[in-house]
Design a protein around this motif. Structure first.
Motif, PDB file in Angstrom:
ATOM      1  N   ARG A   1     124.602  97.450  95.194  1.00 32.16           N
ATOM      2  CA  ARG A   1     123.661  98.548  95.462  1.00 32.16           C
ATOM      3  C   ARG A   1     124.060  99.315  96.722  1.00 32.16           C
ATOM      4  O   ARG A   1     124.020 100.550  96.746  1.00 32.16           O
ATOM      5  CB  ARG A   1     122.242  98.000  95.601  1.00 32.16           C
ATOM      6  CG  ARG A   1     121.181  99.121  95.620  1.00 32.16           C
ATOM      7  CD  ARG A   1     119.795  98.555  95.860  1.00 32.16           C
ATOM      8  NE  ARG A   1     119.455  97.515  94.919  1.00 32.16           N
ATOM      9  CZ  ARG A   1     119.001  97.737  93.697  1.00 32.16           C
ATOM     10  NH1 ARG A   1     118.894  98.986  93.260  1.00 32.16           N
ATOM     11  NH2 ARG A   1     118.692  96.738  92.914  1.00 32.16           N
TER      12      ARG A   1
ATOM     13  N   GLU B   1     125.054 103.187  96.497  1.00 32.82           N
ATOM     14  CA  GLU B   1     124.318 104.228  97.224  1.00 32.82           C
ATOM     15  C   GLU B   1     125.234 105.023  98.143  1.00 32.82           C
ATOM     16  O   GLU B   1     124.917 106.155  98.519  1.00 32.82           O
ATOM     17  CB  GLU B   1     123.177 103.584  98.004  1.00 32.82           C
ATOM     18  CG  GLU B   1     122.048 103.103  97.067  1.00 32.82           C
ATOM     19  CD  GLU B   1     120.975 102.300  97.783  1.00 32.82           C
ATOM     20  OE1 GLU B   1     121.232 101.906  98.955  1.00 32.82           O
ATOM     21  OE2 GLU B   1     119.924 102.041  97.182  1.00 32.82           O
TER      22      GLU B   1
ATOM     23  N   GLN C   1     128.557 101.590  91.123  1.00 35.23           N
ATOM     24  CA  GLN C   1     127.488 102.183  90.308  1.00 35.23           C
ATOM     25  C   GLN C   1     127.577 101.663  88.868  1.00 35.23           C
ATOM     26  O   GLN C   1     126.569 101.287  88.258  1.00 35.23           O
ATOM     27  CB  GLN C   1     127.611 103.703  90.333  1.00 35.23           C
ATOM     28  CG  GLN C   1     127.285 104.309  91.684  1.00 35.23           C
ATOM     29  CD  GLN C   1     127.709 105.763  91.802  1.00 35.23           C
ATOM     30  OE1 GLN C   1     128.513 106.256  90.999  1.00 35.23           O
ATOM     31  NE2 GLN C   1     127.185 106.455  92.807  1.00 35.23           N
TER      32      GLN C   1
END
Length: 491
Positions: free
Chosen positions: A54, A58, A65
């Motif tokens: 994550r 991000e 992703q």
């Protein structure tokens, strides 16, 4: 009879999801949070892997992703959430991540986490396929073959399958084999079909291994070889392919291509039966009923027949009806026997049609109805079922439920007699003796009495003795000669 159903159950995405996380393990150098996430995946610490992915996702890392999308798709380290999976796939896809584009196409195709939308599926598949991604090329082929979001076009389907197949994509190779076998989008070519199936089979693709077994059993596109069929069925069956397990059971049962072995047959039937294959459930029921390769057990037989019957398999429905009729393995129940006979009969099973006719004839488990009896006898008789042909002949002979019609009786007796039904042979002889529905002919009558007598049928033996007292020695000799000639044609 061997099942020759070559399945199109392409392992589209179950296999993909199982392998996508590992797809990104090949690079030797990872950076920061993404590298940490991969290390946590290797350690099967999925919750911490999600945290690391994550952070990297991000920060815009497309690989992270994509992997985060996989984690949400599979429910690894997080609660399964297709909407979140689609969200992260999209982010990676918009960065031109090809596997993510393909997965996003799948999500739109199935309506997982996003609105089901064939056009969006096509859009993302085309982007991935255009970059040579075999999975997307294969799935585009599926969409064209099924007419999903596009007019059905087998030639386009073959074109996309071929692109994927030439990259070694086993599901595409297998389905391309199917297209050549059926002549869909290409000219039918059994050799080409076998060639593509072989490529997929050698990669361990179970559906192709099964299909190749069928081709060897039938000698289509390859040399006929039962032993080769067994070899390929076994490879597929050991991977859990239910059709291969069933066919391998048949091969062991019949000693075809391998030594006859009822125990092995029952074992493979069980594996397929436990996967809810109704044919195998029926076969396993037969094995228990007859004690073939397994301890005889009527209760187990009835239990497996019931599973196959509830799966809609007519032979299992018929056998379950017999169990209720006889009280073997279940409490005797004529009404339930009739119910199961009817379900099988309505599917065209001639045994069940005949038995249902008998039940209507004698009013057992159902209200007596001669017209219904005739109806079901006729359905079975028209399928060549000798006992029903004989019963129909009796009805016309005696005028039971129909106007007496010796010509019809003669016709139905003749059909059953040619199938060696001794009662029909005897009654046919009687019609010739009496000249009912046909010109009187003692030689023809004695011929049929002699044929039926050879099987030990008592009525025929008695009729033959009486008949020959009315005949000359020359007539008797001719009748016996014709009977012998008939018997030779049936060997």
């Amino acid at each position: 009879m061997l099942s020759d159903k070559i399945r199109l159950s392409i392992q589209q995405w179950a296999a993909c999801l199982a392998g996508l996380v590992w797809l990104l393990l090949t690079p030797s150098i990872f950076a920061g949070d993404f590298e940490d996430g991969m290390q946590f995946v290797l350690a099967k610490d999925y919750a911490r892997a999600v945290q690391s992915f994550r952070k990297a996702a991000e920060d815009g890392n497309a690989d992270a992703q994509f992997n985060l999308g996989v984690m949400y798709s599979k429910g690894r380290g997080v609660e399964q959430d297709y909407a979140r999976a689609a969200h992260w796939y999209r982010k990676a896809a918009e960065q031109d991540d090809v596997p993510a584009q393909s997965m996003l196409g799948f999500m739109h195709l199935k309506g997982q986490g996003v609105q089901q939308d064939y056009q969006q599926a096509l859009f993302w598949y085309l982007r991935a396929a255009g970059q040579g991604y075999a999975v997307a090329q294969h799935n585009l082929g599926v969409m064209y073959a099924k007419g999903q979001g596009v007019p059905q076009d087998y030639q386009q389907a073959v074109s996309w399958y071929t692109k994927a197949a030439e990259q070694g994509h086993a599901p595409a190779q297998a389905i391309l084999g199917f297209m050549y076998l059926k002549g869909q989008g290409v000219e039918g070519d059994d050799r080409q079909a076998a060639s593509w199936y072989l490529k997929a089979a050698e990669q361990g693709y179970a559906d192709a291994q099964y299909a190749l077994g069928v081709l060897h059993a039938k000698g289509r596109g390859v040399a006929q070889s039962d032993s080769e069929a067994v070899s390929w069925y076994r490879k597929s069956a050991e991977q859990g392919n239910v059709d291969a397990q069933f066919n391998l059971g048949l091969m062991y049962s019949g000693g075809t291509g391998i030594g006859q072995d009822d125990k092995q047959a029952a074992g493979w039937y069980r594996k397929a039966a436990e996967q809810e294959d109704a044919r195998a459930q029926f076969k396993l029921g037969v094995a228990y009923a007859k004690g073939r390769g397994i301890t005889q057990d009527d209760y187990e037989a009835a239990a497996w027949y019931r599973k196959g019957a509830e799966g809609g398999y007519a032979p299992a429905q018929f056998n379950l009806g017999v169990m209720y009729a006889t009280g073997k393995g279940v409490l005797q129940d004529d009404q339930k026997a009739v119910d199961w006979y009817r379900q099988a009969a309505e599917q065209g099973d001639p045994d069940a049609q005949f038995n249902l006719g008998v039940r209507y004839d004698n009013g057992r488990g159902i209200i007596k109805n001669e017209q219904e009896a005739l109806n079901w006898y006729r359905k079975a008789a028209e399928q060549g079922y000798a006992r029903a042909q004989y019963s129909l002949g009796v009805k016309y002979d005696n005028g039971e439920g129909v106007p007496q019609d010796y010509a019809q009786a003669l016709s139905w007796y003749q059909k059953a007699a040619e199938q060696a039904h001794p009662g029909a042979q005897t009654n046919l002889g009687v019609l010739y003796y009496k000249g009912h529905g046909v010109k009187q002919d003692y030689v023809e009558a004695d011929k049929w009495f002699s044929i039926a007598s050879a099987s030990g049928y008592e009525d025929a033996l008695e009729n033959r003795e009486l008949m020959e007292k009315l005949m000359t020695p020359v007539q008797v000799a001719e009748a016996h000669r014709q009977a012998d000639e008939w018997a030779k044609t049936k060997k």
